[in-house]
Scaffold this motif. Structure first.
Motif, PDB file in Angstrom:
ATOM      1  N   GLU A  80       3.474  26.181 -18.338  1.00  0.00           N
ATOM      2  CA  GLU A  80       2.100  26.153 -18.076  1.00  0.00           C
ATOM      3  C   GLU A  80       1.557  25.753 -19.324  1.00  0.00           C
ATOM      4  O   GLU A  80       1.707  26.326 -20.449  1.00  0.00           O
ATOM      5  CB  GLU A  80       1.832  27.607 -17.518  1.00  0.00           C
ATOM      6  CG  GLU A  80       2.378  27.925 -16.312  1.00  0.00           C
ATOM      7  CD  GLU A  80       1.899  29.374 -15.921  1.00  0.00           C
ATOM      8  OE1 GLU A  80       0.982  29.741 -16.484  1.00  0.00           O
ATOM      9  OE2 GLU A  80       2.590  29.786 -14.962  1.00  0.00           O
ATOM     10  N   SER A  82      -1.828  25.000 -21.529  1.00  0.00           N
ATOM     11  CA  SER A  82      -3.157  25.529 -21.806  1.00  0.00           C
ATOM     12  C   SER A  82      -3.712  24.323 -23.125  1.00  0.00           C
ATOM     13  O   SER A  82      -3.051  24.524 -24.243  1.00  0.00           O
ATOM     14  CB  SER A  82      -3.289  26.889 -22.112  1.00  0.00           C
ATOM     15  OG  SER A  82      -2.764  27.710 -21.334  1.00  0.00           O
ATOM     16  N   THR A  88      -5.852  22.863 -18.166  1.00  0.00           N
ATOM     17  CA  THR A  88      -4.468  23.450 -17.844  1.00  0.00           C
ATOM     18  C   THR A  88      -3.754  22.584 -17.002  1.00  0.00           C
ATOM     19  O   THR A  88      -4.320  21.582 -16.394  1.00  0.00           O
ATOM     20  CB  THR A  88      -4.508  24.629 -17.155  1.00  0.00           C
ATOM     21  OG1 THR A  88      -5.230  24.581 -15.955  1.00  0.00           O
ATOM     22  CG2 THR A  88      -5.425  25.733 -17.999  1.00  0.00           C
TER      23      THR A  88
END
Length: 174
Positions: A80, A82, A88
């Motif tokens: 994931e 960021s 994102t």
């Protein structure tokens, strides 16, 4: 003019090949980097992308959840991203250990398979990614190297190219 360009190419190309780093050169180097154990569980990463001129274009963090399945010899990495600008993204790698030193992997934005090798404290692999750039989509090649350091740190650097021309460099610290 053509003769001069050919002379330069004949001189420079062999020299460029002499400096090529080989992953086998790292056999026996410690601490050993085994993807299947290093990335099992939770890993945090910090990264940057610098363009071909050296200008910082992106900063990001990555939260990674890794799962090693010894039976299928498969490592799944759920990443994931960021980015500092608020964007994102996610990528899920499925990486198969195909031999004592060899791996192959796939992910949603990877074209075909990534193939790589690990020796000692080093791992390298290459792959093509479909990358959104503004309103365009580019196919770029990643020449990716990871080096395990003491205290559990891994430094990853990837040269990114398009049509054989250097686009930029990604640096990630795990």
């Amino acid at each position: 003019m053509l003769r001069r360009m050919l002379l330069i190419a004949a001189t420079v190309l062999p020299l460029a090949a002499c400096g090529s780093m080989q992953v086998q050169d790292f056999e026996g180097k410690e601490p050993r980097l085994k993807l299947e154990s290093y990335f099992a569980g939770e890993t945090k990463a910090y990264g940057i992308f610098r363009d071909r001129f050296g200008d910082l274009r992106r900063q990001f963090t990555v939260d990674i959840q890794g799962d090693w399945n010894a039976e299928t010899r498969t490592l799944t990495l759920d990443e994931e991203f960021s980015y500092a600008d608020g964007e994102t993204d996610t990528r899920v790698w499925t990486i198969e250990k195909t031999g004592p030193h060899s791996y192959r992997g796939t992910a949603g934005d990877v074209i075909g398979e990534a193939t790589g090798q690990a020796y000692g404290n080093a791992f390298t692999w290459t792959y093509k990614v479909e990358l959104d750039v503004g309103e365009d989509s580019w196919t770029v090649t990643f020449d990716d190297w990871m080096f395990r350091q003491s205290d559990g740190v891994v430094i990853n650097t990837a040269d990114v190219s398009r049509w054989g021309l250097h686009v930029g460099t990604v640096t990630i610290v795990f």
